[in-house]
Scaffold this active site. Structure first.
Site, PDB file in Angstrom:
ATOM      1  N   ASP A  56      -2.931 -10.676   9.414  1.00 11.03           N
ATOM      2  CA  ASP A  56      -1.982  -9.580   9.659  1.00 11.03           C
ATOM      3  C   ASP A  56      -1.139  -9.865  10.893  1.00 11.03           C
ATOM      4  O   ASP A  56      -0.192  -9.132  11.172  1.00 11.03           O
ATOM      5  CB  ASP A  56      -2.735  -8.261   9.866  1.00 11.03           C
ATOM      6  CG  ASP A  56      -3.072  -7.605   8.542  1.00 11.03           C
ATOM      7  OD1 ASP A  56      -2.560  -8.047   7.506  1.00 11.03           O
ATOM      8  OD2 ASP A  56      -3.864  -6.648   8.546  1.00 11.03           O
TER       9      ASP A  56
ATOM     10  N   ASP B 111       0.817  -1.216   0.000  1.00 12.78           N
ATOM     11  CA  ASP B 111       0.000   0.000   0.000  1.00 12.78           C
ATOM     12  C   ASP B 111       0.857   1.275   0.000  1.00 12.78           C
ATOM     13  O   ASP B 111       1.881   1.339   0.678  1.00 12.78           O
ATOM     14  CB  ASP B 111      -0.848  -0.056   1.288  1.00 12.78           C
ATOM     15  CG  ASP B 111      -1.971   0.937   1.301  1.00 12.78           C
ATOM     16  OD1 ASP B 111      -2.075   1.740   0.366  1.00 12.78           O
ATOM     17  OD2 ASP B 111      -2.757   0.890   2.266  1.00 12.78           O
TER      18      ASP B 111
ATOM     19  N   TRP C 253      -4.548  -8.370  -3.634  1.00 14.86           N
ATOM     20  CA  TRP C 253      -5.864  -7.710  -3.703  1.00 14.86           C
ATOM     21  C   TRP C 253      -6.444  -7.661  -2.296  1.00 14.86           C
ATOM     22  O   TRP C 253      -6.881  -8.681  -1.772  1.00 14.86           O
ATOM     23  CB  TRP C 253      -6.746  -8.517  -4.650  1.00 14.86           C
ATOM     24  CG  TRP C 253      -8.148  -8.049  -4.860  1.00 14.86           C
ATOM     25  CD1 TRP C 253      -9.036  -7.591  -3.935  1.00 14.86           C
ATOM     26  CD2 TRP C 253      -8.850  -8.032  -6.100  1.00 14.86           C
ATOM     27  NE1 TRP C 253     -10.239  -7.299  -4.523  1.00 14.86           N
ATOM     28  CE2 TRP C 253     -10.154  -7.560  -5.856  1.00 14.86           C
ATOM     29  CE3 TRP C 253      -8.510  -8.389  -7.423  1.00 14.86           C
ATOM     30  CZ2 TRP C 253     -11.116  -7.434  -6.853  1.00 14.86           C
ATOM     31  CZ3 TRP C 253      -9.464  -8.262  -8.412  1.00 14.86           C
ATOM     32  CH2 TRP C 253     -10.754  -7.785  -8.126  1.00 14.86           C
ATOM     33  N   ASP C 254      -6.440  -6.485  -1.723  1.00 14.52           N
ATOM     34  CA  ASP C 254      -6.852  -6.305  -0.328  1.00 14.52           C
ATOM     35  C   ASP C 254      -8.310  -5.837  -0.258  1.00 14.52           C
ATOM     36  O   ASP C 254      -8.887  -5.404  -1.269  1.00 14.52           O
ATOM     37  CB  ASP C 254      -5.918  -5.263   0.301  1.00 14.52           C
ATOM     38  CG  ASP C 254      -5.771  -5.401   1.803  1.00 14.52           C
ATOM     39  OD1 ASP C 254      -6.586  -6.110   2.422  1.00 14.52           O
ATOM     40  OD2 ASP C 254      -4.840  -4.789   2.359  1.00 14.52           O
ATOM     41  N   MET C 255      -8.892  -5.882   0.921  1.00 11.24           N
ATOM     42  CA  MET C 255     -10.285  -5.441   1.129  1.00 11.24           C
ATOM     43  C   MET C 255     -10.439  -5.248   2.631  1.00 11.24           C
ATOM     44  O   MET C 255     -10.499  -6.219   3.365  1.00 11.24           O
ATOM     45  CB  MET C 255     -11.201  -6.565   0.633  1.00 11.24           C
ATOM     46  CG  MET C 255     -12.633  -6.222   0.376  1.00 11.24           C
ATOM     47  SD  MET C 255     -13.560  -5.947   1.883  1.00 11.24           S
ATOM     48  CE  MET C 255     -15.180  -5.767   1.252  1.00 11.24           C
ATOM     49  N   ASN C 256     -10.467  -3.980   3.076  1.00  8.76           N
ATOM     50  CA  ASN C 256     -10.225  -3.741   4.494  1.00  8.76           C
ATOM     51  C   ASN C 256     -11.398  -3.293   5.356  1.00  8.76           C
ATOM     52  O   ASN C 256     -11.183  -2.804   6.454  1.00  8.76           O
ATOM     53  CB  ASN C 256      -9.082  -2.730   4.640  1.00  8.76           C
ATOM     54  CG  ASN C 256      -7.740  -3.396   4.416  1.00  8.76           C
ATOM     55  OD1 ASN C 256      -7.442  -4.410   5.042  1.00  8.76           O
ATOM     56  ND2 ASN C 256      -6.949  -2.881   3.509  1.00  8.76           N
TER      57      ASN C 256
ATOM     58  N   ARG D 236     -11.642   2.411   8.460  1.00  9.77           N
ATOM     59  CA  ARG D 236     -10.276   2.792   8.080  1.00  9.77           C
ATOM     60  C   ARG D 236     -10.320   4.021   7.147  1.00  9.77           C
ATOM     61  O   ARG D 236      -9.643   4.051   6.130  1.00  9.77           O
ATOM     62  CB  ARG D 236      -9.547   1.634   7.406  1.00  9.77           C
ATOM     63  CG  ARG D 236      -8.039   1.742   7.519  1.00  9.77           C
ATOM     64  CD  ARG D 236      -7.349   0.765   6.598  1.00  9.77           C
ATOM     65  NE  ARG D 236      -5.909   0.851   6.763  1.00  9.77           N
ATOM     66  CZ  ARG D 236      -5.038   0.337   5.911  1.00  9.77           C
ATOM     67  NH1 ARG D 236      -5.439  -0.315   4.841  1.00  9.77           N
ATOM     68  NH2 ARG D 236      -3.750   0.452   6.126  1.00  9.77           N
TER      69      ARG D 236
ATOM     70  N   CYS E  95      -6.580 -10.885   0.076  1.00 11.00           N
ATOM     71  CA  CYS E  95      -6.263 -10.385   1.409  1.00 11.00           C
ATOM     72  C   CYS E  95      -7.460  -9.571   1.844  1.00 11.00           C
ATOM     73  O   CYS E  95      -8.127  -8.952   1.011  1.00 11.00           O
ATOM     74  CB  CYS E  95      -5.013  -9.503   1.318  1.00 11.00           C
ATOM     75  SG  CYS E  95      -4.600  -8.656   2.851  1.00 11.00           S
TER      76      CYS E  95
HETATM   77  C1  DGJ Z   1      -4.101  -4.874   5.288  1.00  8.45           C
HETATM   78  C2  DGJ Z   1      -3.269  -6.041   4.866  1.00  8.45           C
HETATM   79  O1  DGJ Z   1      -3.677  -7.178   5.538  1.00  8.45           O
HETATM   80  C3  DGJ Z   1      -1.801  -5.727   5.094  1.00  8.45           C
HETATM   81  O2  DGJ Z   1      -1.019  -6.838   4.777  1.00  8.45           O
HETATM   82  C4  DGJ Z   1      -1.429  -4.538   4.262  1.00  8.45           C
HETATM   83  O3  DGJ Z   1      -1.492  -4.861   2.903  1.00  8.45           O
HETATM   84  C5  DGJ Z   1      -2.334  -3.378   4.584  1.00  8.45           C
HETATM   85  N1  DGJ Z   1      -3.716  -3.721   4.519  1.00  8.45           N
HETATM   86  C6  DGJ Z   1      -2.074  -2.223   3.655  1.00  8.45           C
HETATM   87  O4  DGJ Z   1      -2.938  -1.200   3.858  1.00  8.45           O
END
Ligand code: DGJ
Length: 732
Positions: A547, A366, A476-479, A442, A525
């Protein structure tokens, strides 16, 4: 493997070497379950298992008053007839009725397996599986239904899903459409679910099943770290090595429900599918709705055997393309080393050192795009930040290639920060309920992937940057979870379609990018392991597991993940100490000894470790290169549970059983105790194996075990917290 149709008794027998799945059309035309278990002989008629006695509170058959759905086992039950349990589906008809009664019309038996439309699913060649499609109809509701069952030649597995079709001219609302139901004749089982939260994902939880129900679900829009869409029921005495168990794994990444329900007559019902809560699907004339797939596996030989079935099936018949059964590159990721505070020079420093150690791929996490210098801004603007990447992604990718490494980068394509050009231009593209504020997670909103134009736009941006240079990998993340779910382009009665349309949008973007870049390795991810499910594996063959990179916590997280997912899919890295999530310090050996049983990589700056540690890292990388095929694709056995003892152990064995690798972890020293033995598994009993220079028979290692002071004579004394051993065991 075969699927037999007994025309006279109207019964089906699906079988392979290990399992039989028998069901049939009852005299009233509905589909009833007969048997699911070890392979048994075929018989023309097994309808004696159907209960027809006068005990029914209400009978479906008014002529004899002897058939009640409540006392019988069904394939895909509905509510409102004579079953008072949880139904698999429900259709609201134009007149408001929700009662439906589907009766058998026809069926088709085909070789292989037909793909689902726009959905992830297991696939199979003509010789690998057979599929039964049963066609049913409700003539009053004017609805057709197809129940699909695939049996695999090599696995004790049945894959199921359902398709609904509106054959009337009115509009119907499907308010519940689960993918599979299994009714079993007794309740003497325990239920296992895999629960957790951020940084402590997929921890096994076991509960006793009895009258009443146990269920888990997600309403977050992602499958979630809180409850994984994979459950097991097992006999109370079943452990990793023996006993009966059934698994249900949902090949889907959105809201789900998994439920076990014991009725008070002794029947056990298992259900899995899209969460009916917040789900309605409007079906106009001639339209169809297809549910995602549930993969049902069975064993009589313990939970390791059940897990191995899922590992092999998913490696061979779910993961697709170049990365199917391909050992994963050893990567280094800059996230924990720099967070978003980097420029190209800093990245190249990390990459150069990593290349000297033998790392094969650099992953830029990121912070490379838009005004992304912290997590308040930039998401949605998938254009390189020239201050960080002066020659763009291509420039950095070429420099990394010149170091002899592959290159990949991080994206979070489903999200947008309010502080971004995309949001300023298209505030209407986020999930939002009219008149209400959208919640932030976030500091970001969720883009509404139920809208095609949103998905198309993001696709265009990503395609450009992914095609700009030598890119080999995408994380490819998704938070954040979905909230205020609403699509202003849809009418009021279609709002219940948004969650599913959202995930269909995610799948379609994955599919398009995969087709454009078939060589790219995708890693999914979601704040770590918030979307670690079989649906994702169809697109991204590996998933960032958590994480939490603390080696000691990772033993538990990876152990829990191994129940339903292959080792090749478990993203695992060595990170710096003290660990950023727990503050704990484990040696560089122990950190690698855990990460070997995963995709393996580093998540730190190798310039910041001692020279001795750097030499160790070089050795770790050559060990992994030599053994990764076995570690990631060998037969995996859990040997000792980190949830039961202060030690944990697992091992992998090659297909020919000539080589194995054992991982043994002492999480906490137990002083003043005998070291004890660790029994190994999966070896050939008559072969002689060499372990630490000494010879043992396979049966000796599996029945007597290896005495633990062979691994370390100081074992179980002071100073042994977080100590671990990885041992290669080879046949002579
Ligand atoms: C959450 C992911 O799990 C981390 O490994 C990292 O990529 C962060 N996001 C980056 O914002």
């Amino acid at each position: 493997m075969d699927i037999i149709w007994h025309n006279k008794s109207r019964q089906y027998h699906l079988y392979n070497d290990k399992i039989s799945y028998i069901m049939g059309v009852t005299p009233l035309g509905d589909l009833g379950s007969i048997y699911f278990g070890n392979r048994i002989h075929d018989k023309e008629d097994m309808s004696y298992v159907v209960n027809r006695f006068g005990l029914a509170n209400v009978a479906m058959d008014p002529d004899t008053e002897s058939y009640s759905m409540e006392l019988n086992r069904q394939e895909y039950p509905s509510f409102g007839l004579t079953d008072f349990g949880t139904q698999a589906f429900e259709i609201e008809q134009e007149n408001g009725s929700r009662v439906s009664s589907f009766v058998y019309k026809d069926h088709k038996i085909i070789k292989g397996k037909t793909p689902l439309k726009g959905l992830p699913a297991t696939y199979a060649g003509q010789d690998e599986a057979m599929t039964l499609e049963v066609y049913l109809e409700d003539e009053v509701a004017k609805m057709a239904m197809t129940l699909s069952y695939t049996i695999f030649e090599n696995y004790p597995v049945i894959a199921r899903h359902a398709v609904f079709k509106n054959i009337g001219s009115d509009v119907k609302k499907i308010t519940r459409a689960l993918s599979a139901c299994i009714d079993l004749p007794d309740q003497d089982y325990e239920w296992m679910q895999f629960s957790g939260a951020w940084a402590r994902e997929r921890i096994p939880v076991t509960k006793k099943i009895s009258e009443g129900s146990i269920s888990i679900e997600s309403k977050r829009g992602v499958s979630s770290a809180n409850q994984n869409p994979f459950v097991i029921i097992k006999r109370p005495n079943t452990d990793d090595f023996e006993g009966e168990a059934i698994g249900m794994s949902f090949v889907y990444s959105g809201n789900f429900l998994a439920k076990a329900e014991g009725n008070t007559f002794g029947r056990l019902r298992l259900l899995m599918g899209i969460n009916p809560d917040r789900f309605t699907w409007v079906l106009k004339e001639g339209e169809e709705f297809e549910t995602p797939e549930v993969v049902i596996a069975r064993t009589s030989e313990g939970l390791n055997d059940l897990s191995q079935t899922y590992h092999e099936l998913y490696n061979n018949n779910l993961v697709r393309g170049k990365w199917k059964n391909t050992p994963r590159p050893i990567l280094i990721n800059n996230w924990e080393a720099t967070f978003m505070d980097f420029d190209e020079k800093r990245i190249l420093e990390i990459a150069e050192k990593a290349s000297q150690a033998g790392v094969e791929m650099f992953v830029l996490d990121d912070g490379w795009f838009g005004e992304r210098n912290d997590d308040y801004a930039g998401l949605g603007d998938w254009i390189e930040n020239p201050k960080k990447l002066p020659q763009g992604m291509a420039g950095l990718a070429n420099k990394i290639s010149a170091l002899g490494m592959k290159f990949g980068f991080w994206i979070e394509p489903e999200m947008v920060n309010p502080d971004s050009n995309l949001y300023r231009r298209h505030p209407e593209w986020v999930l939002a309920t009219p008149g209400r504020k959208s919640s932030l997670g976030r500091h970001q909103y969720v883009l509404d992937y139920s809208k095609d134009e949103v998905v198309d736009y993001i696709y265009g941006m990503l395609k450009k940057v992914m095609g700009s240079g030598p890119i080999s990998y995408i994380k490819w993340d998704m938070n954040r979870s979905l909230t205020e779910v609403y699509n202003a382009d849809l009418p009021a009665d279609e709002q219940g379609m948004v969650y599913h349309k959202y995930i269909m949008g995610v799948y379609s973007l994955y599919e398009r990018l995969r087709n454009d870049f078939p060589e790219i390795l995708f890693e999914s991810c979601s704040s770590g392991g918030n979307r670690f499910d079989a649906g994702m594996l169809y697109y991204a063959p590996q998933a960032w597991c958590s994480d939490n990179t603390d080696a000691i916590d990772r033993i538990r997280i990876q152990y829990g993940s191994s129940f339903g997912y292959p080792i090749s899919s478990i993203g695992a890295h060595v990170s710096a100490v003290p660990n950023q999530q727990t503050g704990r310090s484990a040696s560089i050996d122990t950190r690698a000894n855990v990460a070997y049983f995963g995709t393996f990589g580093y998540e730190l700056d190798l310039n910041h470790i001692t020279d001795d540690e750097f030499e160790t890292v070089k050795k770790q990388i050559s060990f992994m290169k030599e053994n990764r095929e076995l570690l990631q694709f060998g037969t995996f056995y859990r040997l000792r549970s980190p949830f039961e003892k202060d030690q944990a152990a697992w091992m992998v064995v090659s297909k020919d059983k000539k080589k194995a690798i054992l991982g043994f972890y002492c999480m906490r020293a137990n002083v003043n105790q005998l070291p004890g033995f660790l029994k190994l598994a999966g070896l050939e009993k008559d072969l002689v194996y060499v372990l630490r220079g000494e010879e043992y028979y396979g049966d000796e290692l599996m029945n007597m075990g290896v005495t633990l002071n062979k691994l370390n004579s100081n074992f179980l004394t002071t100073g042994q917290d977080f100590v671990s051993y990885v041992e290669v065991i080879e046949a002579k």
